[in-house]
Scaffold this active site. Structure first.
Site, PDB file in Angstrom:
ATOM      1  N   ASP A  67      -5.436   9.205   7.074  1.00  0.00           N
ATOM      2  CA  ASP A  67      -4.981   8.401   5.936  1.00  0.00           C
ATOM      3  C   ASP A  67      -5.987   8.541   4.795  1.00  0.00           C
ATOM      4  OD1 ASP A  67      -3.441   6.664   4.477  1.00  0.00           O
ATOM      5  OD2 ASP A  67      -4.302   4.858   5.372  1.00  0.00           O
ATOM      6  N   GLU A  68      -5.521   8.379   3.554  1.00  0.00           N
ATOM      7  CA  GLU A  68      -6.383   8.462   2.359  1.00  0.00           C
ATOM      8  C   GLU A  68      -7.170   9.773   2.346  1.00  0.00           C
ATOM      9  OE1 GLU A  68      -5.874   6.344   0.175  1.00  0.00           O
ATOM     10  OE2 GLU A  68      -5.453   4.380   1.013  1.00  0.00           O
ATOM     11  N   ARG A  83      -2.575  -2.299  -8.332  1.00  0.00           N
ATOM     12  CA  ARG A  83      -2.781  -3.370  -7.342  1.00  0.00           C
ATOM     13  C   ARG A  83      -1.893  -4.571  -7.661  1.00  0.00           C
ATOM     14  NH1 ARG A  83      -3.726  -0.410  -3.935  1.00  0.00           N
ATOM     15  NH2 ARG A  83      -3.227   1.092  -5.559  1.00  0.00           N
ATOM     16  N   GLN A 143      -5.295   8.637  -6.771  1.00  0.00           N
ATOM     17  CA  GLN A 143      -6.124   7.505  -6.357  1.00  0.00           C
ATOM     18  C   GLN A 143      -7.459   7.958  -5.760  1.00  0.00           C
ATOM     19  OE1 GLN A 143      -3.936   4.028  -4.604  1.00  0.00           O
ATOM     20  NE2 GLN A 143      -2.203   5.447  -4.535  1.00  0.00           N
ATOM     21  N   LYS A 199       3.347   3.613   2.563  1.00  0.00           N
ATOM     22  CA  LYS A 199       2.648   4.652   3.322  1.00  0.00           C
ATOM     23  C   LYS A 199       2.304   4.205   4.738  1.00  0.00           C
ATOM     24  CE  LYS A 199      -1.568   4.903   2.532  1.00  0.00           C
ATOM     25  NZ  LYS A 199      -2.903   5.028   1.958  1.00  0.00           N
ATOM     26  N   THR A 200       1.772   2.977   4.895  1.00  0.00           N
ATOM     27  CA  THR A 200       1.384   2.508   6.227  1.00  0.00           C
ATOM     28  C   THR A 200       2.599   2.406   7.142  1.00  0.00           C
ATOM     29  OG1 THR A 200      -0.447   1.262   5.245  1.00  0.00           O
ATOM     30  CG2 THR A 200       0.174   0.703   7.502  1.00  0.00           C
TER      31      THR A 200
END
Length: 739
Positions: free
Chosen positions: A216-217, A598, A247, A32-33
């Site tokens: 973002d998020e 993670r 998430q 994503k980043t």
């Protein structure tokens, strides 16, 4: 560089979209980043001025990483990258007076706001109302995130004692903040929302300035953040949001899952791109994660695929007690480091609640495993650091009475409680800040000459420091420590063996030096804003040689080669408060999903039969989520000494892994601890080698039987507590396994 050549078709589609609304549903570990930063670079190459681009995220750590990547692709682009709270603080320094906020406002951290609420409750006579300041603070914070005013809260909280107390405190607390020229974290958002709603000219100006907005998020945004994003993308709806409904784990602090689920409704005709290829985890880990999250209803359906190897099976271990769980975890970590290619820094241990770290820390220390707890007592919450920061706050904002009361006697200046009480009473009567009142200390009735002189000297010191407010952080801190006498004060303590406080002060100066180096031209005000708005994860620095212990919430956005998730039991994960709420149960499942995803290479899960937690010891029930994990990618180790009969078969979509401890059996085991003492033939079940359960000591094994008849005794070796001798007919012991 070619911005598109190494991207998947879905990533390329997101990167090349420039104008109009865009929703990027980014699965865990899907790059994503990379997509966000490449998209910004592509926009700049397409001729979009960098100053027209605003990129928002939730932590300084994420913002810093994004900023660095954009700078590598497009140096000196002029793109503003930061957090929601950072943007709001920046804009309120300009537009704050529109809502009665002084431009030199102080930002109160968690400790400051709780203290201000405690003082407000005492003034209102509510300190004995049976509600803690922390609980009041939490309810007021939630109200602000939902954009509820004190007036509305007062009308809607009738009948609930705790909420009614919070409603009574809310308004006076806000008045206290305003009088101190202070804001708390939630005010940063709420005040900007008020400005954007009440001043159309300011909203239109900011909408035009930030023509392209990236968030973002997005699944973590609350109502106030949603209102800010909507206001900045009304005239120019060039908005791109990235996130993953699977998430969303911050509902307890106001995050609204509807914001991302209903984005397409808010922005008709928006483009939707799904990033479903995972670059992080093995196939086994992803299959476990995907099998779990498919049980949620409120989500955007998507798959998780990877070209990574299958890897080791995800391992579930069942232990007798929490001590066994901790010791086995420590031993496994030592083995991974000694026998494999892992280092301590590659390993993380996640817990649902911080209280679970105590036993884990003891086991790691015993095994000589270096570790670091993320989210414990913050460096900036230590007494000596708070003392210095109070000087800085008062230096910038002379109306900050909380800062005055902390700084005025750090170090001690001979100004006693009686003198301060009289100063406070006089200041309130005249409507003056305490620092201004201290200048007239000699004129305050009841204050003697010596404390009055000390108050005057303190105001002169603050005048000298105030002249430095535009100077670099390191210079200000060094001058402050010297002029105030605080460094010398701590140096004397260090001579007597208390060296840690002085070391912490020097570490603060080192942090300021690093900040100055990374932010040329910044001032002490900028430094204060950064540390006040930082999170526990922002403050965490990987020292390169420690295992990381943290909560599942803190782990969001991070990744590790090896992950342990412990305490997978009902009441822990899922948390007990999710028992009656389907939406909260789904959030707990998302939290477990975040923890699982993670892990890059290896994942270890565990629970125990008996756990001592928060002062009580009882048999546990395994987490209901364990029964939702797929069989194929898992293996189970049962080290508890008790093996249940074959579990009842469940539907394929929620069938437990082989050897899984049956929930019904666990409940029965818990009930056995309350049964009456054994008599007659039941005593024959106690033989050497039999595993037994004691309501206080937990699981143990009979090592010897002495005597016969009703006075027969059994010697039991417990995992916790060593060996104990019992008269079996009179004991609460229950056999739970065959020799």
């Amino acid at each position: 560089m070619d911005l598109l050549s190494d991207l998947t078709p879905a990533q390329r589609e997101a990167v090349t979209h420039v104008r109009g609304p865009l929703l990027v549903l980014a699965g865990a570990g899907s790059g994503k980043t990379r997509v966000i930063t490449r998209r910004v670079a592509h926009m700049l190459r397409e001729g979009v001025p960098g100053r027209r681009v605003l990129a928002l995220t939730f932590t300084n750590k994420a913002a810093g990483e994004m900023r660095e990547r954009i700078a590598a692709l497009a140096p000196d682009s002029g793109v503003w990258v930061g957090t929601f709270h950072g943007l709001c603080a920046r804009l309120l320094r300009v537009h704050g007076p529109l809502v009665g906020i002084d431009r030199n406002f102080t930002i109160y951290d968690q400790g400051d706001r709780t203290r201000a609420i405690k003082d407000t409750m005492e003034r209102l006579g509510l300190d004995s109302a049976g509600v803690t300041p922390e609980r009041v603070e939490s309810l007021i914070s939630r109200a602000k995130n939902d954009m509820v005013t004190p007036e509305v809260m007062a009308q809607s909280r009738q009948g609930d004692h705790t909420a009614a107390v919070a409603a009574r405190v809310y308004g006076p607390y806000q008045e206290r903040l305003r009088g101190n020229a202070a804001v708390d974290f939630d005010d940063l958002l709420l005040h900007l929302v008020t400005i954007l709603k009440s001043h159309p000219d300011v909203r239109a100006e900011l909408d035009a300035r930030y023509e392209y907005v990236l968030v973002d998020e997005y699944q973590d945004t609350n109502l106030a953040q949603y209102a800010i994003v909507r206001a900045l993308s009304r005239d120019m709806p060039n908005i791109c949001v990235t996130g993953d409904p699977d998430q969303s784990i911050y509902g307890w602090r106001g995050a609204n899952l509807k914001n991302i689920l209903e984005f397409e409704h808010d922005y008709p005709g928006c483009k939707v791109v799904k990033l479903e290829r995972n670059y992080r985890s093995t196939k086994n880990i992803l299959e476990v994660a995907d099998g779990l999250i498919r049980h949620n209803v409120r989500r955007k359906a998507k798959g998780l695929t990877t070209e990574n190897p299958r890897g080791e099976p995800v391992e579930l271990t069942i232990h007798a007690t929490e001590t066994d769980e901790a010791r086995d975890l420590a031993a496994r970590i030592v083995s991974l480091v000694k026998e494999g290619d892992q280092t301590f820094r590659d390993i993380a241990v996640f817990v649902r609640v911080t209280a679970l770290t105590r036993g884990l820390e003891a086991a790691l220390r015993a095994a000589r495993v270096p570790y670091k707890v993320v989210g414990g007592v913050s460096f900036y919450e230590r007494a000596e650091i708070k003392d210095v920061l109070s000087y800085l706050n008062l230096m910038v904002n002379p109306k900050d009475d909380l800062a005055f009361l902390r700084a005025v006697n750090a170090p001690p200046r001979g100004i006693g409680k009686t003198s301060l009480d009289r100063l406070i009473d006089r200041a309130e009567a005249l409507g003056l800040p305490l620092l201004a009142m201290a200048r007239e200390g000699e004129a305050v009735p009841g204050i003697k000459e010596k404390p009055a002189r000390a108050l005057r000297d303190f105001t002169l010191l603050m005048d000298e420091l105030a002249a430095l407010r535009d100077h670099p952080a390191e210079e200000v801190l060094r001058r402050l420590q010297h002029l105030s006498g605080y460094h010398e004060y701590l140096r004397k303590d260090a001579k007597e063996g208390d060296e840690e406080r002085l070391a912490n002060l020097e570490e603060l100066v080192s942090g300021a030096r690093e900040f100055d180096r990374e932010n040329p031209g910044a001032s002490i005000v900028d430094f204060m804003e950064e540390i006040t708005l930082s999170t526990a994860v922002d403050r965490w620095k990987d020292d390169g040689g420690s295992v990381t212990l943290m909560t599942l919430h803190a782990a969001k956005g991070l990744e590790f080669p090896v992950v342990f998730i412990v305490g997978l039991e009902q009441g822990l994960l899922p948390h007990s408060r999710a028992k009656e709420s389907p939406s909260e149960l789904e959030e707990e499942r998302r939290l477990f999903f975040v923890g699982i995803t993670r892990a890059r290479r290896e994942l270890y899960l565990s629970h125990c039969r008996v756990r001592e937690f928060r002062g009580s010891r009882s048999a546990t029930v395994p987490s209901c989520f364990l029964g939702e994990l797929p069989e194929g990618p898992m293996r189970t180790r049962d080290l508890s000494g008790f093996h249940s009969s074959a579990p009842t078969r469940r539907p394929p979509e929620s069938r437990p892994a082989p050897g899984r401890f049956n929930l019904t059996t666990a409940a029965a085991l818990a009930g056995q601890a309350e049964a009456p003492p054994p008599t007659g033939d039941a005593l024959d079940a106690f033989r050497p080698g039999v595993t037994v359960l004691h309501p206080q000591y937990g699981l143990g094994r009979i090592v010897a039987i002495e005597g016969a008849g009703p006075n027969r005794k059994g010697r039991v070796a417990f995992t916790v507590g060593g060996e104990k001798l019992f008269v079996l007919a009179k004991s609460p012991l229950r056999p739970v396994g065959k020799p």
